[in-house]
Structures are given as structure tokens and as C-alpha cells.
Write a protein that holds these residues in place. Structure first.
Motif, PDB file in Angstrom:
ATOM      1  N   HIS A  49      28.951  41.777  38.358  1.00  0.00           N
ATOM      2  CA  HIS A  49      29.780  40.856  37.513  1.00  0.00           C
ATOM      3  C   HIS A  49      30.038  39.671  38.186  1.00  0.00           C
ATOM      4  CE1 HIS A  49      33.676  38.972  36.040  1.00  0.00           C
ATOM      5  NE2 HIS A  49      32.871  39.326  35.068  1.00  0.00           N
ATOM      6  N   HIS A  50      30.152  39.602  39.554  1.00  0.00           N
ATOM      7  CA  HIS A  50      30.168  38.362  40.488  1.00  0.00           C
ATOM      8  C   HIS A  50      30.047  38.587  41.781  1.00  0.00           C
ATOM      9  CE1 HIS A  50      34.551  39.818  40.493  1.00  0.00           C
ATOM     10  NE2 HIS A  50      34.413  39.613  41.684  1.00  0.00           N
ATOM     11  N   ILE A  51      29.798  37.667  42.335  1.00  0.00           N
ATOM     12  CA  ILE A  51      29.596  37.688  44.026  1.00  0.00           C
ATOM     13  C   ILE A  51      30.765  36.755  44.601  1.00  0.00           C
ATOM     14  CG2 ILE A  51      28.033  37.200  45.999  1.00  0.00           C
ATOM     15  CD1 ILE A  51      25.548  37.775  44.246  1.00  0.00           C
ATOM     16  N   ILE A  74      33.871  24.223  37.745  1.00  0.00           N
ATOM     17  CA  ILE A  74      35.000  24.845  38.329  1.00  0.00           C
ATOM     18  C   ILE A  74      35.702  25.449  37.162  1.00  0.00           C
ATOM     19  CG2 ILE A  74      36.636  24.999  40.061  1.00  0.00           C
ATOM     20  CD1 ILE A  74      34.143  23.910  41.506  1.00  0.00           C
ATOM     21  N   LEU A  75      36.002  26.803  37.286  1.00  0.00           N
ATOM     22  CA  LEU A  75      36.419  27.330  35.850  1.00  0.00           C
ATOM     23  C   LEU A  75      37.938  27.172  36.231  1.00  0.00           C
ATOM     24  CD1 LEU A  75      34.297  30.313  35.338  1.00  0.00           C
ATOM     25  CD2 LEU A  75      34.974  28.755  33.813  1.00  0.00           C
ATOM     26  N   ASN A  76      38.618  27.314  37.513  1.00  0.00           N
ATOM     27  CA  ASN A  76      40.109  26.919  37.570  1.00  0.00           C
ATOM     28  C   ASN A  76      40.107  25.998  39.169  1.00  0.00           C
ATOM     29  OD1 ASN A  76      39.152  29.623  38.978  1.00  0.00           O
ATOM     30  ND2 ASN A  76      41.150  29.372  39.908  1.00  0.00           N
ATOM     31  N   HIS A 115      31.454  28.543  36.968  1.00  0.00           N
ATOM     32  CA  HIS A 115      30.682  28.828  35.756  1.00  0.00           C
ATOM     33  C   HIS A 115      29.457  29.448  35.957  1.00  0.00           C
ATOM     34  CE1 HIS A 115      29.473  29.512  31.536  1.00  0.00           C
ATOM     35  NE2 HIS A 115      31.074  29.272  31.277  1.00  0.00           N
ATOM     36  N   PRO A 116      29.163  30.522  35.397  1.00  0.00           N
ATOM     37  CA  PRO A 116      27.669  30.991  35.882  1.00  0.00           C
ATOM     38  C   PRO A 116      26.535  30.252  34.925  1.00  0.00           C
ATOM     39  CG  PRO A 116      28.881  32.362  34.191  1.00  0.00           C
ATOM     40  CD  PRO A 116      29.917  31.513  34.832  1.00  0.00           C
ATOM     41  N   LYS A 117      26.828  29.319  34.035  1.00  0.00           N
ATOM     42  CA  LYS A 117      25.773  28.606  33.402  1.00  0.00           C
ATOM     43  C   LYS A 117      25.440  27.441  34.573  1.00  0.00           C
ATOM     44  CE  LYS A 117      25.727  29.819  29.240  1.00  0.00           C
ATOM     45  NZ  LYS A 117      24.540  29.921  28.463  1.00  0.00           N
TER      46      LYS A 117
HETATM   47  C1  LIG Z   1      40.836  40.215  40.807  1.00  0.00           C
HETATM   48  C2  LIG Z   1      39.582  39.245  41.226  1.00  0.00           C
HETATM   49  C3  LIG Z   1      39.164  39.382  42.702  1.00  0.00           C
HETATM   50  O1  LIG Z   1      38.331  39.576  43.107  1.00  0.00           O
HETATM   51  O2  LIG Z   1      40.434  39.107  43.501  1.00  0.00           O
HETATM   52  C4  LIG Z   1      38.385  39.328  40.406  1.00  0.00           C
HETATM   53  O3  LIG Z   1      37.496  39.322  40.847  1.00  0.00           O
HETATM   54  S1  LIG Z   1      38.830  39.060  38.684  1.00  0.00           S
HETATM   55  C5  LIG Z   1      37.334  38.971  37.816  1.00  0.00           C
HETATM   56  C6  LIG Z   1      37.463  38.890  36.400  1.00  0.00           C
HETATM   57  N1  LIG Z   1      38.070  37.469  36.070  1.00  0.00           N
HETATM   58  C7  LIG Z   1      37.027  36.408  35.745  1.00  0.00           C
HETATM   59  O4  LIG Z   1      35.804  36.945  35.783  1.00  0.00           O
HETATM   60  C8  LIG Z   1      37.436  35.070  35.624  1.00  0.00           C
HETATM   61  C9  LIG Z   1      36.369  34.062  35.511  1.00  0.00           C
HETATM   62  N2  LIG Z   1      35.640  34.066  34.552  1.00  0.00           N
HETATM   63  C10 LIG Z   1      35.595  33.528  33.242  1.00  0.00           C
HETATM   64  O5  LIG Z   1      36.446  32.759  32.861  1.00  0.00           O
HETATM   65  C11 LIG Z   1      34.799  34.107  32.133  1.00  0.00           C
HETATM   66  O6  LIG Z   1      34.763  35.360  32.342  1.00  0.00           O
HETATM   67  C12 LIG Z   1      33.484  33.346  31.993  1.00  0.00           C
HETATM   68  C13 LIG Z   1      32.596  33.367  33.081  1.00  0.00           C
HETATM   69  C14 LIG Z   1      33.836  31.752  31.716  1.00  0.00           C
HETATM   70  C15 LIG Z   1      32.607  33.792  30.786  1.00  0.00           C
HETATM   71  O7  LIG Z   1      33.523  33.743  29.519  1.00  0.00           O
HETATM   72  P1  LIG Z   1      32.994  33.739  28.256  1.00  0.00           P
HETATM   73  O8  LIG Z   1      31.852  34.634  27.820  1.00  0.00           O
HETATM   74  O9  LIG Z   1      34.098  33.928  27.436  1.00  0.00           O
HETATM   75  O10 LIG Z   1      32.567  32.165  28.256  1.00  0.00           O
HETATM   76  P2  LIG Z   1      31.524  31.325  27.818  1.00  0.00           P
HETATM   77  O11 LIG Z   1      31.362  31.197  26.361  1.00  0.00           O
HETATM   78  O12 LIG Z   1      32.012  29.830  28.531  1.00  0.00           O
HETATM   79  O13 LIG Z   1      30.323  31.647  28.723  1.00  0.00           O
HETATM   80  C16 LIG Z   1      29.370  32.555  28.170  1.00  0.00           C
HETATM   81  C17 LIG Z   1      28.270  32.795  28.763  1.00  0.00           C
HETATM   82  O14 LIG Z   1      28.367  33.057  30.068  1.00  0.00           O
HETATM   83  C18 LIG Z   1      27.776  34.487  30.452  1.00  0.00           C
HETATM   84  N3  LIG Z   1      28.610  35.436  31.368  1.00  0.00           N
HETATM   85  C19 LIG Z   1      29.913  35.702  31.193  1.00  0.00           C
HETATM   86  N4  LIG Z   1      30.432  36.488  32.116  1.00  0.00           N
HETATM   87  C20 LIG Z   1      29.269  36.368  33.086  1.00  0.00           C
HETATM   88  C21 LIG Z   1      29.018  36.944  34.143  1.00  0.00           C
HETATM   89  N5  LIG Z   1      30.039  37.716  35.095  1.00  0.00           N
HETATM   90  N6  LIG Z   1      27.959  36.683  35.036  1.00  0.00           N
HETATM   91  C22 LIG Z   1      26.862  35.921  34.328  1.00  0.00           C
HETATM   92  N7  LIG Z   1      27.065  35.601  33.162  1.00  0.00           N
HETATM   93  C23 LIG Z   1      28.246  35.876  32.435  1.00  0.00           C
HETATM   94  C24 LIG Z   1      27.736  34.987  28.986  1.00  0.00           C
HETATM   95  O15 LIG Z   1      26.707  36.125  28.994  1.00  0.00           O
HETATM   96  C25 LIG Z   1      27.391  33.891  28.124  1.00  0.00           C
HETATM   97  O16 LIG Z   1      25.998  33.636  28.280  1.00  0.00           O
HETATM   98  P3  LIG Z   1      25.096  33.385  27.078  1.00  0.00           P
HETATM   99  O17 LIG Z   1      25.623  31.984  26.609  1.00  0.00           O
HETATM  100  O18 LIG Z   1      23.540  33.147  27.606  1.00  0.00           O
HETATM  101  O19 LIG Z   1      25.133  34.242  26.184  1.00  0.00           O
END
Ligand SMILES: C[C@@H](C(=O)O)C(=O)SCCNC(=O)CCNC(=O)[C@H](O)C(C)(C)COP(=O)(O)OP(=O)(O)OC[C@H]1O[C@@H](n2cnc3c(N)ncnc32)[C@H](O)[C@@H]1OP(=O)(O)O
Ligand SMILES: [Co+2]
Length: 133
Positions: free
Chosen positions: A76-78, A99-101, A117-119
Motif C-alpha cells: 500500500h505504501h513505502i 502533499i496530502l497533509n 499523492h501516488p499520482k
Molecule cells: C498508521 C499510519 C502509519 O504508518 O503510521 C499509516 O500508514 S496509515 C495508512 C492509511 N492512510 C493513508 O493512506 C493516508 C493517505 N492516503 C490518502 O489520502 C488516500 O488513500 C489517497 C492516496 C489520496 C487515495 O485516495 P482515493 O483513492 O480516494 O483518491 P484519489 O481519487 O485522489 O486518487 C485515486 C487514485 O490513486 C490510486 N491509489 C489510491 N491509493 C493508492 C495507493 N496506496 N498506492 C497507489 N495508488 C493508490 C487509485 O488507484 C486511483 O488511481 P486511478 O485514478 O488510476 O484509478
């Protein structure tokens, strides 16, 4: 940016995957922690110097729930360890990363975290982590 802090793996069930990864590494997770603000329950394994974070969604709006729906289980992430997270945010913003946050939030395992953001990073979700001292 220093070393990789952890690699995050999205799983459907922490209970099931804890057993699997315990078999893989030959030792149990050293910690389990819920981060309600991220909608995740996590467990952490050390494998030599490397750390693996398993993530299960705790609600349907969780980033992990959405990821599982779209892509299924997997990496999911690095996360990268940084010395000064605010300085890194300024530097990476100047370089054009999304930057998402911008304000670091509390993550798991005693860390402040910021996501890119992964994009903007060739499809890889990047987390920055600074240890809370
Ligand atoms: C506890 C903590 C810690 O370590 O301390 C953690 O790790 S918490 C880990 C959990 N928390 C997080 O992930 C927080 C940050 N993440 C986010 O804000 C979100 O998940 C986003 C990354 C913005 C994605 O959300 P969402 O899919 O609703 O957004 P969006 O519409 O802007 O972007 C969608 C596009 O991103 C892709 N996408 C979504 N998640 C992805 C990921 N993990 N890796 C690669 N690509 C990803 C989708 O497939 C889609 O691609 P297409 O458009 O090509 O279909
Ligand atoms: Co993480």
C-alpha cells in the motif's frame, strides 16, 4: 530523507495475516495499534533491520478499504524516515510533489506522518515519518 522506515501492506484481516507473517518471519508482531484517525488497525513486524506494517480497515471510508476494493491486498505504501518532517514538506512542495497533509499527523508506532499523492510519485504512495521524541 534517510532509510525506509517501513513498508505498509493492506490486508483484509489482520488476524489472518498476522498468523501468515508470523510464519514467514518466525516471530510474532511486536506491536498492534489502532489509528482511529486513519481508519486502520495495524500490526508491526521486525525482520532484521526492516519493518513491515500490516493494515486492516476499521471502516468503509478508510483508505485501506478503498484500496482493497480497487486493487486488492498488497503493498500500500513505502514510508521513509526523516529527520525534520516540516523541512521535508517545504523541500518536497518546492519540488512540485503533491502533499496530502502539509500538517504532520499522528501515525502509528510513535511517529508524525505526512503522505505524498501516488499520482505524483509514479503510482507509489509515499509516507514520511518522524519519530516523536
Ligand atoms: C498508521 C499510519 C502509519 O504508518 O503510521 C499509516 O500508514 S496509515 C495508512 C492509511 N492512510 C493513508 O493512506 C493516508 C493517505 N492516503 C490518502 O489520502 C488516500 O488513500 C489517497 C492516496 C489520496 C487515495 O485516495 P482515493 O483513492 O480516494 O483518491 P484519489 O481519487 O485522489 O486518487 C485515486 C487514485 O490513486 C490510486 N491509489 C489510491 N491509493 C493508492 C495507493 N496506496 N498506492 C497507489 N495508488 C493508490 C487509485 O488507484 C486511483 O488511481 P486511478 O485514478 O488510476 O484509478
Ligand atoms: Co505506514
Amino acid at each position: 530523507m534517510r532509510k525506509i522506515e517501513h513498508i505498509g501492506i493492506a490486508v483484509k484481516s489482520l488476524e489472518v495475516s498476522n498468523v501468515l507473517f508470523e510464519k514467514l518471519f518466525g516471530q510474532p508482531p511486536y506491536k498492534e495499534e489502532e489509528v482511529a484517525s486513519e481508519g486502520v488497525k495495524t500490526s508491526f513486524f521486525m525482520n532484521g533491520p526492516n519493518k513491515i506494517e500490516l493494515l486492516e480497515a476499521t471502516n468503509p471510508d478508510s483508505p485501506i478499504a478503498k484500496f482493497l476494493e480497487k486493487k486488492g491486498e498488497g503493498i500500500h505504501h513505502i514510508a521513509f524516515d526523516v529527520n525534520d518532517i516540516n523541512e521535508e514538506v517545504i523541500r518536497l512542495k518546492k519540488e512540485g510533489f503533491v502533499i496530502l497533509n502539509e500538517i504532520p499527523k499522528k501515525g502509528a508506532d510513535n511517529k508524525l506522518v505526512v503522505f505524498l499523492h501516488p499520482k505524483g510519485t509514479n503510482g507509489v504512495l509515499i509516507e514520511l515519518c518522524q519519530e516523536i521524541k
